[in-house]
Design a protein around this motif. Structure first.
Motif, PDB file in Angstrom:
ATOM      1  N   MET A   1      -5.412  21.104  -5.929  1.00  0.00           N
ATOM      2  CA  MET A   1      -4.365  20.297  -6.271  1.00  0.00           C
ATOM      3  C   MET A   1      -4.991  19.022  -6.871  1.00  0.00           C
ATOM      4  O   MET A   1      -4.257  18.015  -8.124  1.00  0.00           O
ATOM      5  CB  MET A   1      -3.511  19.812  -4.629  1.00  0.00           C
ATOM      6  N   GLU A   2      -6.076  18.471  -6.743  1.00  0.00           N
ATOM      7  CA  GLU A   2      -6.806  16.912  -7.597  1.00  0.00           C
ATOM      8  C   GLU A   2      -8.330  16.823  -8.145  1.00  0.00           C
ATOM      9  O   GLU A   2      -9.164  17.580  -6.410  1.00  0.00           O
ATOM     10  CB  GLU A   2      -7.077  16.179  -6.857  1.00  0.00           C
ATOM     11  N   GLN A   3      -8.504  16.760  -9.021  1.00  0.00           N
ATOM     12  CA  GLN A   3      -9.917  16.401  -8.518  1.00  0.00           C
ATOM     13  C   GLN A   3     -10.143  15.456  -9.995  1.00  0.00           C
ATOM     14  O   GLN A   3      -9.596  15.871 -10.539  1.00  0.00           O
ATOM     15  CB  GLN A   3     -10.934  17.589  -8.788  1.00  0.00           C
TER      16      GLN A   3
ATOM     17  N   SER B   1     -10.570  17.842  -3.773  1.00  0.00           N
ATOM     18  CA  SER B   1     -11.956  17.188  -3.762  1.00  0.00           C
ATOM     19  C   SER B   1     -12.719  16.017  -4.593  1.00  0.00           C
ATOM     20  O   SER B   1     -12.518  16.264  -6.132  1.00  0.00           O
ATOM     21  CB  SER B   1     -12.470  18.819  -4.239  1.00  0.00           C
ATOM     22  N   TYR B   2     -13.023  15.030  -3.619  1.00  0.00           N
ATOM     23  CA  TYR B   2     -13.767  14.344  -4.188  1.00  0.00           C
ATOM     24  C   TYR B   2     -15.454  14.345  -3.390  1.00  0.00           C
ATOM     25  O   TYR B   2     -15.147  13.077  -2.710  1.00  0.00           O
ATOM     26  CB  TYR B   2     -12.877  12.731  -4.140  1.00  0.00           C
ATOM     27  N   PRO B   3     -15.639  15.368  -3.962  1.00  0.00           N
ATOM     28  CA  PRO B   3     -17.882  15.085  -3.402  1.00  0.00           C
ATOM     29  C   PRO B   3     -17.896  13.938  -3.413  1.00  0.00           C
ATOM     30  O   PRO B   3     -18.258  13.790  -5.483  1.00  0.00           O
ATOM     31  CB  PRO B   3     -17.371  16.378  -3.789  1.00  0.00           C
TER      32      PRO B   3
ATOM     33  N   GLN C   1       1.025  -1.553  -0.337  1.00  0.00           N
ATOM     34  CA  GLN C   1       0.160  -0.073   0.020  1.00  0.00           C
ATOM     35  C   GLN C   1       0.801   1.842   0.157  1.00  0.00           C
ATOM     36  O   GLN C   1       2.111   1.211  -0.550  1.00  0.00           O
ATOM     37  CB  GLN C   1      -1.149   0.046   0.995  1.00  0.00           C
ATOM     38  N   ARG C   2       0.635   2.125   0.896  1.00  0.00           N
ATOM     39  CA  ARG C   2       1.048   3.516   0.467  1.00  0.00           C
ATOM     40  C   ARG C   2       0.695   4.395   1.849  1.00  0.00           C
ATOM     41  O   ARG C   2      -0.273   3.790   2.398  1.00  0.00           O
ATOM     42  CB  ARG C   2       0.810   4.560  -0.829  1.00  0.00           C
ATOM     43  N   HIS C   3       0.554   5.541   2.135  1.00  0.00           N
ATOM     44  CA  HIS C   3       0.341   6.737   3.144  1.00  0.00           C
ATOM     45  C   HIS C   3       0.596   5.633   4.567  1.00  0.00           C
ATOM     46  O   HIS C   3      -0.520   5.999   5.197  1.00  0.00           O
ATOM     47  CB  HIS C   3      -0.986   6.877   3.280  1.00  0.00           C
TER      48      HIS C   3
ATOM     49  N   CYS D   1      -4.704  -0.631  -9.111  1.00  0.00           N
ATOM     50  CA  CYS D   1      -6.023  -0.444  -8.686  1.00  0.00           C
ATOM     51  C   CYS D   1      -6.502   0.980  -8.813  1.00  0.00           C
ATOM     52  O   CYS D   1      -7.959   0.990  -9.384  1.00  0.00           O
ATOM     53  CB  CYS D   1      -5.323   0.072  -6.777  1.00  0.00           C
ATOM     54  N   GLU D   2      -5.748   2.625  -9.780  1.00  0.00           N
ATOM     55  CA  GLU D   2      -6.117   2.889 -10.289  1.00  0.00           C
ATOM     56  C   GLU D   2      -6.580   3.034 -11.843  1.00  0.00           C
ATOM     57  O   GLU D   2      -6.612   3.760 -12.398  1.00  0.00           O
ATOM     58  CB  GLU D   2      -5.527   4.392 -10.100  1.00  0.00           C
ATOM     59  N   LYS D   3      -6.086   1.682 -12.791  1.00  0.00           N
ATOM     60  CA  LYS D   3      -7.038   1.946 -13.910  1.00  0.00           C
ATOM     61  C   LYS D   3      -7.738   2.012 -14.262  1.00  0.00           C
ATOM     62  O   LYS D   3      -8.191   3.064 -15.034  1.00  0.00           O
ATOM     63  CB  LYS D   3      -5.944   0.680 -14.242  1.00  0.00           C
ATOM     64  N   TYR D   4      -8.862   2.225 -14.016  1.00  0.00           N
ATOM     65  CA  TYR D   4     -10.647   3.281 -14.257  1.00  0.00           C
ATOM     66  C   TYR D   4     -10.459   4.294 -13.373  1.00  0.00           C
ATOM     67  O   TYR D   4     -11.540   4.633 -14.174  1.00  0.00           O
ATOM     68  CB  TYR D   4     -11.207   2.018 -13.610  1.00  0.00           C
ATOM     69  N   HIS D   5      -9.563   4.913 -13.098  1.00  0.00           N
ATOM     70  CA  HIS D   5      -9.654   6.286 -12.353  1.00  0.00           C
ATOM     71  C   HIS D   5      -9.474   6.988 -13.378  1.00  0.00           C
ATOM     72  O   HIS D   5      -9.111   6.974 -14.463  1.00  0.00           O
ATOM     73  CB  HIS D   5      -8.704   6.894 -11.705  1.00  0.00           C
ATOM     74  N   GLY D   6     -10.264   8.302 -13.490  1.00  0.00           N
ATOM     75  CA  GLY D   6     -11.240   9.727 -14.528  1.00  0.00           C
ATOM     76  C   GLY D   6      -9.370  10.060 -14.902  1.00  0.00           C
ATOM     77  O   GLY D   6      -8.904   9.953 -14.037  1.00  0.00           O
TER      78      GLY D   6
ATOM     79  N   ASN E   1       5.407  14.773   0.572  1.00  0.00           N
ATOM     80  CA  ASN E   1       4.391  13.628   0.586  1.00  0.00           C
ATOM     81  C   ASN E   1       2.809  13.967  -0.508  1.00  0.00           C
ATOM     82  O   ASN E   1       2.990  14.384  -1.711  1.00  0.00           O
ATOM     83  CB  ASN E   1       4.225  13.347   1.934  1.00  0.00           C
ATOM     84  N   ASN E   2       2.285  13.066   0.180  1.00  0.00           N
ATOM     85  CA  ASN E   2       0.806  13.536  -0.192  1.00  0.00           C
ATOM     86  C   ASN E   2      -0.423  12.403   0.330  1.00  0.00           C
ATOM     87  O   ASN E   2      -0.202  12.113   1.346  1.00  0.00           O
ATOM     88  CB  ASN E   2       0.907  11.971  -1.759  1.00  0.00           C
ATOM     89  N   GLU E   3      -1.583  13.488   0.730  1.00  0.00           N
ATOM     90  CA  GLU E   3      -2.647  13.234   1.263  1.00  0.00           C
ATOM     91  C   GLU E   3      -2.041  12.025   3.321  1.00  0.00           C
ATOM     92  O   GLU E   3      -2.338  11.140   2.881  1.00  0.00           O
ATOM     93  CB  GLU E   3      -3.559  12.228   0.545  1.00  0.00           C
ATOM     94  N   TYR E   4      -1.622  13.478   3.859  1.00  0.00           N
ATOM     95  CA  TYR E   4      -0.639  12.543   5.342  1.00  0.00           C
ATOM     96  C   TYR E   4      -2.363  12.409   5.918  1.00  0.00           C
ATOM     97  O   TYR E   4      -3.571  13.392   5.840  1.00  0.00           O
ATOM     98  CB  TYR E   4      -0.813  13.504   5.957  1.00  0.00           C
TER      99      TYR E   4
HETATM  100  C1  GLA Z   1      -6.195  10.569  -3.646  1.00  0.00           C
HETATM  101  C2  GLA Z   1      -4.625  10.671  -3.981  1.00  0.00           C
HETATM  102  C3  GLA Z   1      -4.272  10.524  -5.328  1.00  0.00           C
HETATM  103  C4  GLA Z   1      -5.009   9.600  -5.541  1.00  0.00           C
HETATM  104  C5  GLA Z   1      -6.648   9.991  -5.968  1.00  0.00           C
HETATM  105  C6  GLA Z   1      -7.310   9.043  -6.980  1.00  0.00           C
HETATM  106  O1  GLA Z   1      -6.800  12.292  -3.766  1.00  0.00           O
HETATM  107  O2  GLA Z   1      -3.607  11.716  -4.071  1.00  0.00           O
HETATM  108  O3  GLA Z   1      -2.578   9.264  -5.544  1.00  0.00           O
HETATM  109  O4  GLA Z   1      -5.478   8.335  -5.228  1.00  0.00           O
HETATM  110  O5  GLA Z   1      -6.986  10.249  -4.539  1.00  0.00           O
HETATM  111  O6  GLA Z   1      -8.948   9.832  -6.184  1.00  0.00           O
END
Ligand code: GLA
Ligand code: ZN
Length: 668
Positions: free
Chosen positions: A303-305, A273-275, A106-108, A351-356, A144-147
């Motif tokens: 940073m992300e959507q 933001s992933y509402p 995994q990660r985080h 696991c994120e191959k289907y992520h948009g 880092n990322n999403e502590y």
């Molecule tokens: C989080 C992570 C990204 C990715 C996205 C997928 O925000 O920071 O690396 O995994 O989710 O939604």
């Protein structure tokens, strides 16, 4: 690069051969992408063994970005461990709430107290800074990322004890704060203190603890422990790079970490933001305003959507045509100066191959998603720099307090059904839908700029907050508090006074009893001619100077106050003693706002969101966002130019918004 809202996203070219990079950059140009977040998960590539560093791929990624005129938000990449590291130093793997020491995967999931992790992560951050500080593509550092999450290992236990010594000084102070005489818990040695977990104080999971004081302190400690990882990396960067701004991507209203403790250490705030797709638009808006509140109203980065879908949920719906556009403009309306995606090119495996993604597996530029992304890119480019650095001139504050959130949700009684985010969102939503700009702020904020302060379910009252709220009312402002507010001090020890503790003088009430009921028990509430319903918790209020505004309809407390207003100085203290339905919250909040002339000109249009930003040169921008699938027909409240179409709108004339339509009005 001409100044404009930054546009782009997470980019992982290290997963691909270089021919693909050529296609990527051609497509980025087509989509108006100017910013690449790079290196978020590249540690196993940049450091394949403890003594081996290899930056050849990263060099090429950054050089290529610079050659194409794109900026890079460079990650330190320390959120996912390389396998060799976890194998060589098993201490870096977390021990979970159940006490299981994890193995590699995994990660985080690094232990924040692990010296090996700290040394290697800061080592990597330092090397990257040394190498790229002067790189022409470098825009910002992404540490880092999403502590998040928590660790319960022995290293963390030791660090927790050290943290407690610093915070409390003596064991007597700890025993007092935690009220340990209850259930025979008086500690006589620091070593007796254990992290609160399934093996110690908890049962049924992280929300059920025998001692809220211990669990609260552990959440604060874990927040600080992870923050220590961030600041250590930031310091390592600063050795080589004095001024490139440093951030890390937050997750909005994310319970495990008190972001207010982090905020002073970031150069700017950023968040992902992933509402859920069925959430009302005020949910992501609350996230934006909470993030804007971290740095005293300064703009933040989105940073992300996702441009289209997520992957990690059981069911991952697609963003409908136009939804990405309005969500992006909503972020800008609330203070974003960057709009970035996760992700630019879809991952082929894992696991994120289907992520948009902006670019799918087929690499096409004629998909609907790519076309929408590119159209938005053109719009953002056309808007230019007018929103950059712009501030939100809010006169309404909503107090958001992680300590209260934690204390409320880890307490036995009165009701597990009362959820902090739901209560906060209900009041936020009411104010926003009435057209008020709202600053979502920590309880320590200077309250002098505000006419209205909303304090829903502010379970703990800390420091001099009560006096500062009184000062708001004394000078003519309005303060609104709700059920389960001002019950306890910073350690979640009940105040030894009438409820609502230190807020009693301001609110002019006394509460001796409260009745928690299951979700299906409804109390009819009467507020003058207005009727609504209430659920979950019914506090029985005795006015002590306050006037009843609304009353309960049934049971032995029928006819007693459910909503009160207390004249205090030149202002008012309002109390809402129960969880009103949204209509009820709207009604009360509108009455409070109306007193200060804070109802917006389009408040009658339920689906139309408004937000104001004032640019550094004084230009006032009003964003109008129609969240409905039908057009909205408004009457313009001012003469203005819509910066997205260049069209003039005249005060008093019709102003229409398309379904999911947006206007950015510059008043004349
Ligand atoms: C989080 C992570 C990204 C990715 C996205 C997928 O925000 O920071 O690396 O995994 O989710 O939604
Ligand atoms: Zn640990």
């Amino acid at each position: 690069m001409t100044p404009k809202i930054l546009y782009g996203g997470d980019y992982n070219p290290e997963q691909w051969p270089e021919e693909v990079w050529d296609a990527d950059h051609r497509l980025f140009t087509g989509a108006g992408v100017d910013t690449l977040t790079v290196g978020v998960f590249s540690w196993s590539l940049t450091q394949p063994a403890e003594d081996t560093y290899d930056f050849t791929v990263l060099d090429r990624v950054l050089d290529r970005a610079a050659a194409e005129g794109r900026g890079v938000c460079l990650a330190t990449g320390t959120a996912a461990l390389p396998p060799w590291l976890a194998k060589k130093y098993p201490e870096v793997n977390r021990t979970d709430f159940e006490g299981r020491r994890h193995r590699y995967g995994q990660r985080h999931n690094f232990c924040p107290s692990s010296p090996a992790y700290r040394r290697l992560a800061t080592g990597m951050a330092g090397r990257l800074a040394e190498r790229y500080a002067e790189h022409p593509a470098l825009l910002a550092w992404h540490v880092n990322n999403e502590y998040g999450g928590a660790c319960y290992c022995d290293l963390c236990a030791t660090a927790f004890r050290g943290w407690l010594r610093e915070r409390h000084g003596t064991l007597d102070a700890v025993n007092d704060a935690w009220w340990t005489t209850f259930w025979s818990h008086r500690y006589t040695d620091w070593d007796q203190i254990e992290p609160p977990s399934a093996l110690t104080e908890h049962w049924r999971g992280p929300d059920h603890t025998a001692f809220q004081g211990i669990t609260l302190d552990y959440q604060r400690f874990m927040t600080d422990a992870l923050l220590g990882c961030f600041t250590a990396e930031k310091e390592a960067i600063r050795v080589h790079d004095e001024d490139t701004p440093v951030t890390t991507n937050f997750m909005g209203a994310y319970r495990p970490l008190d972001y207010h403790r982090w905020a002073p250490h970031l150069d700017f705030a950023s968040w992902d933001s992933y509402p859920p797709l069925d959430a009302p638009p005020t949910r992501p808006a609350l996230g934006h305003d909470l993030m804007r509140g971290l740095k005293d109203g300064a703009p933040f980065w989105l940073m992300e959507q996702t441009p289209s879908t997520t992957a990690c949920r059981d069911v991952n719906p697609l963003r409908r045509p136009g939804e990405l556009r309005i969500a992006t403009w909503q972020a800008v309306a609330h203070g974003a100066d960057a709009a970035l995606y996760f992700q630019l090119r879809a991952s082929r495996g894992a696991c994120e191959k289907y992520h948009g993604a902006v670019i799918g597996h087929a690499g096409r530029d004629d998909t609907r998603v790519f076309r929408e992304v590119a159209a938005l890119g053109r719009e953002l480019a056309e808007l230019g720099d007018v929103t950059l650095g712009a501030r939100t001139p809010s006169r309404t504050a909503l107090l958001f307090d992680w300590d209260s959130w934690w204390a409320l949700e880890i307490s036995d009684g009165p009701s597990r059904l009362v959820r902090y985010q739901d209560a906060v969102h209900a009041y936020y939503r009411a104010a926003r839908e009435a057209g008020a700009d709202v600053d979502v702020v920590p309880v320590t904020v200077d309250l002098t700029p505000y006419d209205v302060v909303l304090a829903p379910v502010l379970h703990l009252v800390k420091g001099d907050l009560a006096e500062r709220l009184e000062a708001v009312a004394r000078r003519g402002g309005s303060v609104l508090a709700t059920f389960l507010s001002a019950r306890s001090d910073e350690h979640d020890r009940a105040f030894l006074t009438d409820v609502p503790g230190p807020l009693s003088p301001l609110l002019g009430i006394r509460v001796d009893e409260w009745d928690a009921r299951p979700e299906d028990v409804v109390q009819p509430i009467t507020i003058g001619d207005f009727r609504c319903e209430a659920r979950l918790l019914f506090e029985i209020v005795q006015p002590r100077g306050a006037e009843p505004v609304g009353t309960y309809g049934t049971d032995f407390y029928a006819g007693t106050p459910a909503v009160t207003r207390h004249a205090f100085g030149a202002g008012e203290g309002w109390y809402v003693a129960t969880a009103l339905d949204q209509r009820g919250v709207d009604h009360v909040v509108r009455r409070v706002l109306a007193r200060h002339d804070l109802i917006g000109p389009y408040a009658g249009h339920a689906t139309v969101e408004t937000a104001t930003r004032v640019a550094p040169d004084g230009t006032r921008l009003l964003f109008l966002l129609n969240h409905a699938a039908d057009p909205a027909h408004l009457t313009a409240h001012t003469t203005a130019t819509d910066l997205l179409t260049g069209k003039r709108v005249e005060r008093g004339e019709p102003l229409s918004l398309d379904p999911l339509g947006v206007a950015v009005l510059r008043a004349e």
